[in-house]
Write a protein that holds these residues in place. Structure first.
Motif, PDB file in Angstrom:
ATOM      1  N   ILE A  29       7.885  -2.149  70.168  1.00  0.00           N
ATOM      2  CA  ILE A  29       7.862  -0.789  70.801  1.00  0.00           C
ATOM      3  C   ILE A  29       8.487  -0.171  69.591  1.00  0.00           C
ATOM      4  O   ILE A  29       8.318   1.264  69.349  1.00  0.00           O
ATOM      5  N   ARG A  30       9.628   0.049  69.613  1.00  0.00           N
ATOM      6  CA  ARG A  30      10.858  -0.198  68.878  1.00  0.00           C
ATOM      7  C   ARG A  30      10.557   0.117  66.868  1.00  0.00           C
ATOM      8  O   ARG A  30      10.312   1.533  66.725  1.00  0.00           O
ATOM      9  N   GLU A  31      10.067  -0.330  67.027  1.00  0.00           N
ATOM     10  CA  GLU A  31       9.089  -0.985  65.150  1.00  0.00           C
ATOM     11  C   GLU A  31       8.238   0.712  65.371  1.00  0.00           C
ATOM     12  O   GLU A  31       7.930   0.623  64.023  1.00  0.00           O
ATOM     13  N   GLN A  32       7.475   1.029  66.488  1.00  0.00           N
ATOM     14  CA  GLN A  32       7.023   2.671  66.265  1.00  0.00           C
ATOM     15  C   GLN A  32       6.768   3.524  65.424  1.00  0.00           C
ATOM     16  O   GLN A  32       6.107   4.480  65.257  1.00  0.00           O
ATOM     17  N   TYR A  33       7.987   3.487  65.971  1.00  0.00           N
ATOM     18  CA  TYR A  33       9.185   4.608  65.632  1.00  0.00           C
ATOM     19  C   TYR A  33      10.492   4.633  64.917  1.00  0.00           C
ATOM     20  O   TYR A  33      10.829   6.165  64.419  1.00  0.00           O
ATOM     21  N   GLU A  34      10.731   4.078  65.034  1.00  0.00           N
ATOM     22  CA  GLU A  34      11.992   3.884  64.098  1.00  0.00           C
ATOM     23  C   GLU A  34      12.000   4.158  62.487  1.00  0.00           C
ATOM     24  O   GLU A  34      13.111   4.402  62.356  1.00  0.00           O
ATOM     25  N   ASP A  35      11.487   4.194  62.027  1.00  0.00           N
ATOM     26  CA  ASP A  35      11.317   4.672  60.466  1.00  0.00           C
ATOM     27  C   ASP A  35      11.153   6.228  60.662  1.00  0.00           C
ATOM     28  O   ASP A  35      11.044   6.885  58.366  1.00  0.00           O
ATOM     29  N   GLU A  38      15.432  11.505  60.621  1.00  0.00           N
ATOM     30  CA  GLU A  38      16.440  11.938  62.492  1.00  0.00           C
ATOM     31  C   GLU A  38      15.541  13.679  62.354  1.00  0.00           C
ATOM     32  O   GLU A  38      14.837  14.208  61.565  1.00  0.00           O
ATOM     33  N   ASN A  39      15.778  13.921  63.871  1.00  0.00           N
ATOM     34  CA  ASN A  39      15.710  15.056  64.348  1.00  0.00           C
ATOM     35  C   ASN A  39      13.722  14.922  64.503  1.00  0.00           C
ATOM     36  O   ASN A  39      12.817  16.276  64.729  1.00  0.00           O
ATOM     37  N   ASP A  40      13.325  13.882  64.901  1.00  0.00           N
ATOM     38  CA  ASP A  40      11.451  13.777  64.001  1.00  0.00           C
ATOM     39  C   ASP A  40      11.316  13.748  65.767  1.00  0.00           C
ATOM     40  O   ASP A  40      11.202  12.717  66.240  1.00  0.00           O
ATOM     41  N   SER A  41      10.827  14.850  66.402  1.00  0.00           N
ATOM     42  CA  SER A  41      10.167  14.317  67.825  1.00  0.00           C
ATOM     43  C   SER A  41       9.291  13.805  68.206  1.00  0.00           C
ATOM     44  O   SER A  41       8.799  13.048  69.420  1.00  0.00           O
ATOM     45  N   ASN A  42       8.315  13.218  67.003  1.00  0.00           N
ATOM     46  CA  ASN A  42       6.906  12.716  67.127  1.00  0.00           C
ATOM     47  C   ASN A  42       7.330  10.739  68.074  1.00  0.00           C
ATOM     48  O   ASN A  42       6.474  10.588  68.259  1.00  0.00           O
ATOM     49  N   ALA A  43       8.719  10.881  67.496  1.00  0.00           N
ATOM     50  CA  ALA A  43       9.400   9.818  68.015  1.00  0.00           C
ATOM     51  C   ALA A  43       9.183   9.689  69.597  1.00  0.00           C
ATOM     52  O   ALA A  43       8.978   8.267  70.516  1.00  0.00           O
ATOM     53  N   PHE A  44       9.613  10.699  70.471  1.00  0.00           N
ATOM     54  CA  PHE A  44       9.474  10.460  72.080  1.00  0.00           C
ATOM     55  C   PHE A  44       8.920   9.874  72.625  1.00  0.00           C
ATOM     56  O   PHE A  44       9.068   9.093  73.725  1.00  0.00           O
ATOM     57  N   PRO A  45       7.441   9.862  72.565  1.00  0.00           N
ATOM     58  CA  PRO A  45       6.719   8.859  73.388  1.00  0.00           C
ATOM     59  C   PRO A  45       6.719   7.671  74.138  1.00  0.00           C
ATOM     60  O   PRO A  45       6.695   7.019  74.383  1.00  0.00           O
ATOM     61  N   MET A  46       7.173   7.091  72.147  1.00  0.00           N
ATOM     62  CA  MET A  46       7.134   5.536  72.996  1.00  0.00           C
ATOM     63  C   MET A  46       8.811   5.151  72.914  1.00  0.00           C
ATOM     64  O   MET A  46       9.141   4.361  72.746  1.00  0.00           O
ATOM     65  N   LEU A  47       9.658   5.727  72.626  1.00  0.00           N
ATOM     66  CA  LEU A  47      10.900   6.417  72.762  1.00  0.00           C
ATOM     67  C   LEU A  47      11.894   6.210  74.312  1.00  0.00           C
ATOM     68  O   LEU A  47      12.235   5.156  75.436  1.00  0.00           O
ATOM     69  N   GLN A  48      10.535   6.804  74.866  1.00  0.00           N
ATOM     70  CA  GLN A  48      10.586   6.722  76.798  1.00  0.00           C
ATOM     71  C   GLN A  48       9.997   5.880  76.972  1.00  0.00           C
ATOM     72  O   GLN A  48      10.659   4.906  77.928  1.00  0.00           O
ATOM     73  N   ILE A  49       9.002   4.895  76.295  1.00  0.00           N
ATOM     74  CA  ILE A  49       8.815   3.739  77.293  1.00  0.00           C
ATOM     75  C   ILE A  49       9.868   2.681  77.245  1.00  0.00           C
ATOM     76  O   ILE A  49       9.890   1.870  77.449  1.00  0.00           O
ATOM     77  N   TYR A  50      10.541   2.960  75.716  1.00  0.00           N
ATOM     78  CA  TYR A  50      11.829   1.980  75.483  1.00  0.00           C
ATOM     79  C   TYR A  50      12.673   1.975  76.386  1.00  0.00           C
ATOM     80  O   TYR A  50      13.431   1.137  76.955  1.00  0.00           O
ATOM     81  N   ILE A  51      12.864   3.351  76.819  1.00  0.00           N
ATOM     82  CA  ILE A  51      14.137   4.153  77.517  1.00  0.00           C
ATOM     83  C   ILE A  51      14.090   3.138  79.080  1.00  0.00           C
ATOM     84  O   ILE A  51      14.181   2.610  79.687  1.00  0.00           O
ATOM     85  N   SER A  52      12.476   4.043  79.781  1.00  0.00           N
ATOM     86  CA  SER A  52      12.477   3.221  80.889  1.00  0.00           C
ATOM     87  C   SER A  52      12.003   0.924  80.875  1.00  0.00           C
ATOM     88  O   SER A  52      12.926   0.810  82.032  1.00  0.00           O
ATOM     89  N   LYS A  53      12.042   0.936  80.242  1.00  0.00           N
ATOM     90  CA  LYS A  53      11.787  -0.704  80.073  1.00  0.00           C
ATOM     91  C   LYS A  53      13.038  -1.004  80.265  1.00  0.00           C
ATOM     92  O   LYS A  53      13.582  -2.682  81.006  1.00  0.00           O
ATOM     93  N   ALA A  54      13.754  -0.950  79.098  1.00  0.00           N
ATOM     94  CA  ALA A  54      15.574  -1.574  79.612  1.00  0.00           C
ATOM     95  C   ALA A  54      16.237  -0.996  80.486  1.00  0.00           C
ATOM     96  O   ALA A  54      16.895  -1.378  81.682  1.00  0.00           O
ATOM     97  N   LYS A  55      15.495   0.106  81.489  1.00  0.00           N
ATOM     98  CA  LYS A  55      16.446   0.382  82.382  1.00  0.00           C
ATOM     99  C   LYS A  55      15.657  -0.207  83.921  1.00  0.00           C
ATOM    100  O   LYS A  55      16.518  -1.082  84.461  1.00  0.00           O
ATOM    101  N   GLN A  56      15.061  -0.561  83.486  1.00  0.00           N
ATOM    102  CA  GLN A  56      13.877  -1.526  84.583  1.00  0.00           C
ATOM    103  C   GLN A  56      14.925  -2.389  84.805  1.00  0.00           C
ATOM    104  O   GLN A  56      14.616  -3.351  85.889  1.00  0.00           O
TER     105      GLN A  56
END
Length: 573
Positions: A29-35, A38-56
């Motif tokens: 999940i993370r390798e799709q946005y980590e590169d 900084e300040n690029d909001s295009n990261a958020f679709p995949m980042l939200q999936i990452y956060i939701s998975k960690a929460k669950q």
């Protein structure tokens, strides 16, 4: 038996594969946005999936990483702060001290770098320091030391900050040259270059220019043309430009200063960007190019307008703009820049407590207020002018009256304190006795006393020894620690102090410490040269403000007023 062993081995391998797959999911999940930058909001679709998975999965380590990414990729500062709060909450749920250290450092960075709220940043760094005391993660320790040093430097504690940065330079340099993973080498090199840059800022402000220039040369030679450290190179180029300007090499200064601009803009470091604009403006002024000079100085004002933040060294920016407006006879601009300088002074006085009194103020506050009043009164009827002047004069009279009354009260309190001191010293052999030490009750006669009374008597004797040896100057002394030292429990010790020392433990300890330091100030004039922080440490009090408040509570006078009166008295003698 063999079947059983085979089954255990199979289960172990299955669990290992399962855990690796889980890790792999986060990684994928993370390798799709980590590169992304900084300040690029295009990261958020995949980042939200990452956060939701960690929460669950209640994987707090991954959740902290997700929120850290949220801070990094959020374009808006308010969202960066929200994600920083979430990092702290996730770290608290984990109970992991290293995660808590990281969380508070990251929140402090948001306050410092994006908001320039130094006191709030420092609070977070000190909280991180508390959690990092026993950590085995040295990187975290030095990361926090670095950020505490940055805040100390901005507040003007340059010598203290330089000590911290020197330690960081040694640590990061060693790590960056060791056999670590490339990512760790990169992080440690960043830490090394940033520590080196902050150290040279301290040395420049301490006017150690030879050392400053050698640090600039060292930084630039080690970074060379490595694109990974573009922002860090810009910091060294900015410092080099300032050094060239100081040495009168104006064309070289312009080259270096302009070279550092693009990375500073890209990195959104508006504080250093404003410094860059200021020195470009000063350099053009030295080259007699007034038009270009004023254009760049106005850019400093634009940054101040947007962020409501200014460094003390940029105060001169407004003095130059005010002078230019006067020469141009542009009263509107003169009034505007005067108002801006007054606003800058209020921010400097608030955020830079230590630096503010030291800044050379060619246009002091009174002059600025007078000029502002004069500019605003042009074209207004004379009667209104007179009314304003009368009110202003009345205010000055009231302020003067209050000042004189305060000085009189301070003098009276000092005299009373001196009389107390003299009375305490009118004893045989002229022995120094602390002022107003709580009166001890006489120890009961052991022959007549019961077991409880004998116990109290023994404890009072131990307290007397504790006072005579001045053990009350220990730092961080609590009633529990003192009880352990005296071989008793805190409840019993508290009861004895309340009954026999005319107050609770805190009052008892405070009076011992303040009386002790007051005696030293009366008896030894060398102590009058010490700072309030040093006097506080001398008697075991950790905080300057706490020391000042306790001194006032016990003696009825602030330590600064006391020292001033004592010096005046010694001068008269």
């Amino acid at each position: 038996m063999i079947k059983k062993l085979f089954f255990i081995l199979f289960v172990g391998v299955f669990q290992l594969v399962l855990s690796q797959n889980t890790f792999s999911d986060y990684y994928k999940i993370r390798e799709q946005y980590e590169d992304l930058e900084e300040n690029d909001s295009n990261a958020f679709p995949m980042l939200q999936i990452y956060i939701s998975k960690a929460k669950q999965e209640k994987n707090y380590e991954k959740l902290v990483q997700g929120y850290k990414d949220g801070v990094f990729f959020s374009p808006l500062n308010e969202n960066k702060l929200k994600y920083a709060d979430s990092i702290v909450q996730a770290a608290k749920k984990s109970g992991d001290k290293d995660l808590l250290t990281t969380a508070h450092i990251d929140k402090g960075v948001v306050y410092y770098y994006h908001y320039k709220k130094f006191q709030l940043a420092l609070n977070e760094y000190l909280e991180a320091y508390k959690y990092s005391k026993n950590t085995k993660n040295e990187y975290l320790k030095y990361q926090n030391l670095y950020h505490i040093g940055v805040v100390k430097s901005y507040l003007g504690y340059y010598e203290d900050a330089a000590e911290l940065f020197e330690k960081c330079v040694v640590y990061y340099r060693g790590k960056s040259r060791s056999n670590l993973h490339p990512n760790l080498i990169y992080n440690n090199k960043k830490g090394y270059f940033n520590s080196l840059h902050q150290l040279l800022i301290c040395e420049r402000n301490l006017k150690n220019y030879k050392k400053t220039d050698s640090l600039i040369q060292l930084g630039l030679s080690e970074i060379a043309n490595n694109p990974e450290y573009e922002l860090e190179k810009a910091y060294f180029m900015l410092s080099k430009g300032i050094s060239q300007y100081r040495n009168g090499k104006y064309q070289m200064a312009l080259t270096d200063l302009n070279q550092s601009l693009p990375p500073l803009r890209k990195g959104r470091d508006f504080a250093r960007l404003s410094v860059d604009y200021f020195y470009i403006g000063k350099t053009y002024s030295a080259l007699k190019n007034t038009k270009e000079s004023i254009a760049y100085l106005k850019k400093v004002d634009s940054i101040f307008q947007k962020h409501q933040f200014i460094l003390p060294e940029l105060r001169e920016n407004y003095e130059i703009l005010i002078d230019h407006s006067k020469k141009e006879k542009d009263q509107t601009r003169q009034l505007y820049y005067t108002s801006q300088l007054l606003k800058a002074d209020s921010i400097i006085a608030k955020d830079f407590i230590y630096l503010s009194p030291k800044i050379h103020k060619e246009y002091d506050t009174k002059t600025l207020l007078d000029e502002k009043d004069n500019l605003q009164k042009i074209g207004i009827w004379g009667t209104i002018i007179i009314s304003v002047l009368v009110v202003w004069a009345a205010g000055l009279v009231i302020l003067l009256f209050r000042k004189l009354r305060k000085e009189k009260q301070v003098k009276q309190k000092y005299v009373l304190l001196e009389e107390k001191f003299m009375i305490k010293h009118e004893v045989p052999e002229k022995k120094a006795i602390p002022i107003a030490i709580p009166i001890q009750m006489s120890v009961p006669d052991e022959k007549k006393a019961g077991p409880d009374e004998r116990k109290v008597g023994e404890l009072l004797k131990k307290l007397e020894t504790f006072e005579q040896k001045k053990d009350f100057t220990q730092k961080g002394l609590t009633i529990s620690k003192l009880a352990a030292q005296l071989g008793t429990n805190s409840n019993y010790l508290s009861q004895v102090i309340n009954e026999h020392k005319k107050g609770n433990f805190n009052k008892y300890l405070s009076e011992l410490r303040i009386n002790y330091i007051t005696n030293l100030l009366f008896e030894n004039k060398d102590y009058l040269k010490y700072s309030i922080e040093t006097l506080a440490k001398e008697c075991g009090i950790a905080s300057r403000q706490n020391f000042s408040d306790l001194f006032y509570e016990v003696n009825g006078i602030r330590p600064t007023d006391f020292i001033k009166q004592r010096k005046e008295e010694l001068n008269r003698e």
